[in-house]
Enzyme design. Structure first.
Site, PDB file in Angstrom:
ATOM      1  N   PRO A 293      58.321  64.164  57.546  1.00  0.00           N
ATOM      2  CA  PRO A 293      58.690  63.588  58.843  1.00  0.00           C
ATOM      3  C   PRO A 293      59.747  62.485  58.790  1.00  0.00           C
ATOM      4  CG  PRO A 293      56.527  62.812  58.157  1.00  0.00           C
ATOM      5  CD  PRO A 293      56.930  63.851  57.169  1.00  0.00           C
ATOM      6  N   TYR A 387      71.410  61.404  60.601  1.00  0.00           N
ATOM      7  CA  TYR A 387      70.296  60.966  61.438  1.00  0.00           C
ATOM      8  C   TYR A 387      70.479  61.420  62.887  1.00  0.00           C
ATOM      9  CZ  TYR A 387      66.394  58.073  62.955  1.00  0.00           C
ATOM     10  OH  TYR A 387      65.189  57.658  63.460  1.00  0.00           O
TER      11      TYR A 387
END
Ligand code: APR
Ligand code: PHB
Length: 392
Positions: A293, A387
């Site tokens: 995650p 990201y």
């Protein structure tokens, strides 16, 4: 019953695919083994890449996200209490991420399906896929104890890691790649304001910690724990104490503690299955791949998969072209592997591994890499670009 695309699994991948196809006039039926309540109660990560936000806009399932979601221009990387900001917006030339729970995305997609009348069959039991190598595949299942058959042109396997779709591909065709990490994440959800307006990923000698949020009044925090940790050993107070230590003094000072409304421990895994198509079966989302995650790429990868898949199916129905269908697996996997790399790398950068605990060299390498990121705009750009999500 007959449809054009049978979609197995009503998680974000299956539900988003259904809406993308619906917009293009392609009929589908979603078969979901659980109840709607169950699906909508699952707590998942909460960061959407720019492109996932765009897809939700494209299907018109963005109103609540726009109202309630939080746009983040950056996040913090903390190392042993020192905090460094990654300016996502500045480093990428304007890209941001949307902090909005994936559970909420699922609810919004279910609401859209109900409003638009796109069929989702909940509590579909014993789903089995047939004749996938022919032009006339079909799916069998049971609903309320009655056997059913769904004929279709294509099957989209969006049924997650434990689903039936991936095992329907013969073992001699399927190749899988895996890395299991020697720790888990203990997550806590609480109705308290977040300790900071941005996320904090912390590499601390006691282990990784993450401060995240769902809104200005609901916080989500995680700590790295041994993989065999027992929730019973983690009363709320102990978690808050540990978070305060690992996130550093500044975050600790502004952290509001509160009673947990959800608490769970999840293992971390990297996994990819190749190919993502076999005959008339396509895999998308967690059915084909799992990421740890760190970086919240799970739903975002499901979104890029179903984008590629919807384009391929739309080209097939609109122009009779099979090119997109032939190219789907390679195209999706190219992006999957890059997100796998980023999630694996970000996990390696921020967690304590057996060799970063005992082997001084491993720990020094982590610190050198973080120092490099902190001191180099080029390195920060690489982090930021990944990201916010690679383009598609
Ligand atoms: N038959 C029908 N449905 C099934 C079956 C089956 N045999 N097995 C599993 N399912 C359903 C599950 O109940 C679940 O609702 O498939 C769905 C898969 O959903 P997810 O596990 O959420 O996977 P996906 O849609 O690929 O989501 C991708 O989104 O929320 C994030 O973290 C999540 O990384 C995940 C990502
Ligand atoms: C979350 O809010 O649940 C979350 C945020 C960022 C991550 C992982 C999880 O990298």
């Amino acid at each position: 019953m007959r449809t054009q695309v049978a979609i197995i699994g009503g998680g974000p991948a299956g539900l988003l695919l259904q809406q993308l196809l619906h917009l293009a006039g392609i009929e589908s039926v979603v078969l979901e083994q659980r109840s709607r309540d169950y699906v909508e109660a699952r707590i998942r990560a909460g960061v959407l890449e720019t492109s996932a936000v765009r897809l939700l806009e494209q299907v018109g399932v963005d109103a609540r996200m726009k109202r309630e979601g939080l746009i983040h221009d950056g996040f913090a990387l903390a190392v042993d209490g020192q905090v460094h900001r990654i300016d996502l917006k500045g480093l990428t030339g304007g890209s941001t991420v949307m902090v909005y729970g994936q559970t909420e995305v699922t609810k919004d997609l279910n609401d859209a399906a109900a409003a638009r009348g796109t069929p989702v069959i909940f509590e579909a039991q014993d789903v089995a896929l047939h004749d996938l190598k022919t032009d006339t595949p079909f799916v069998t299942y049971a609903k309320d104890g009655v056997a059913q058959r769904l004929d279709c042109d294509f099957v989209a396997g969006c049924d997650g890691y434990h689903g039936v779709s991936r095992p329907s591909i013969p073992a001699e065709v399927l190749r899988s790649f895996e890395r299991v990490y020697p720790f888990g994440w203990l997550g806590i959800l609480a109705d308290v304001p977040p300790c900071d307006h941005e996320l904090i990923y912390s590499n601390h000698e006691r282990g990784f910690a993450l401060a995240s949020m769902r809104s200005n009044v609901r916080s989500r925090y995680y700590i790295q724990t041994p993989v065999d940790a027992d929730l019973a050993d983690w009363p709320d107070d102990k978690i808050w104490d540990e978070l305060a230590l690992r996130l550093g003094p500044k975050a600790a000072a502004s952290m509001t503690r509160g009673e947990s409304i959800e608490k769970s421990i999840a293992p971390l895994r990297s996994f990819v299955a190749e190919p993502m198509r076999w005959g008339r079966l396509f895999l998308a989302g967690d059915a084909a791949h799992i990421v740890p995650p760190t970086g919240a790429k799970g739903l975002n990868l499901a979104a890029s998969d179903v984008h590629y898949l919807s384009e391929a199916l739309i080209a097939f129905y609109a122009k009779g072209s099979s090119d997109g269908i032939e190219a789907y697996s390679a195209k999706a996997l190219a992006r999957v592997w890059k997100a796998e790399r980023f999630s694996w790398w970000f996990t390696g950068l921020t967690h304590r591994f057996p060799d970063t605990d005992t082997d001084a060299f491993g720990r020094r390498m982590q610190r050198a890499e973080i120092d490099y990121i902190v001191s180099s705009r080029a390195a920060q750009m690489t982090v930021a670009e990944n990201y916010v999500g690679l383009p598609y």
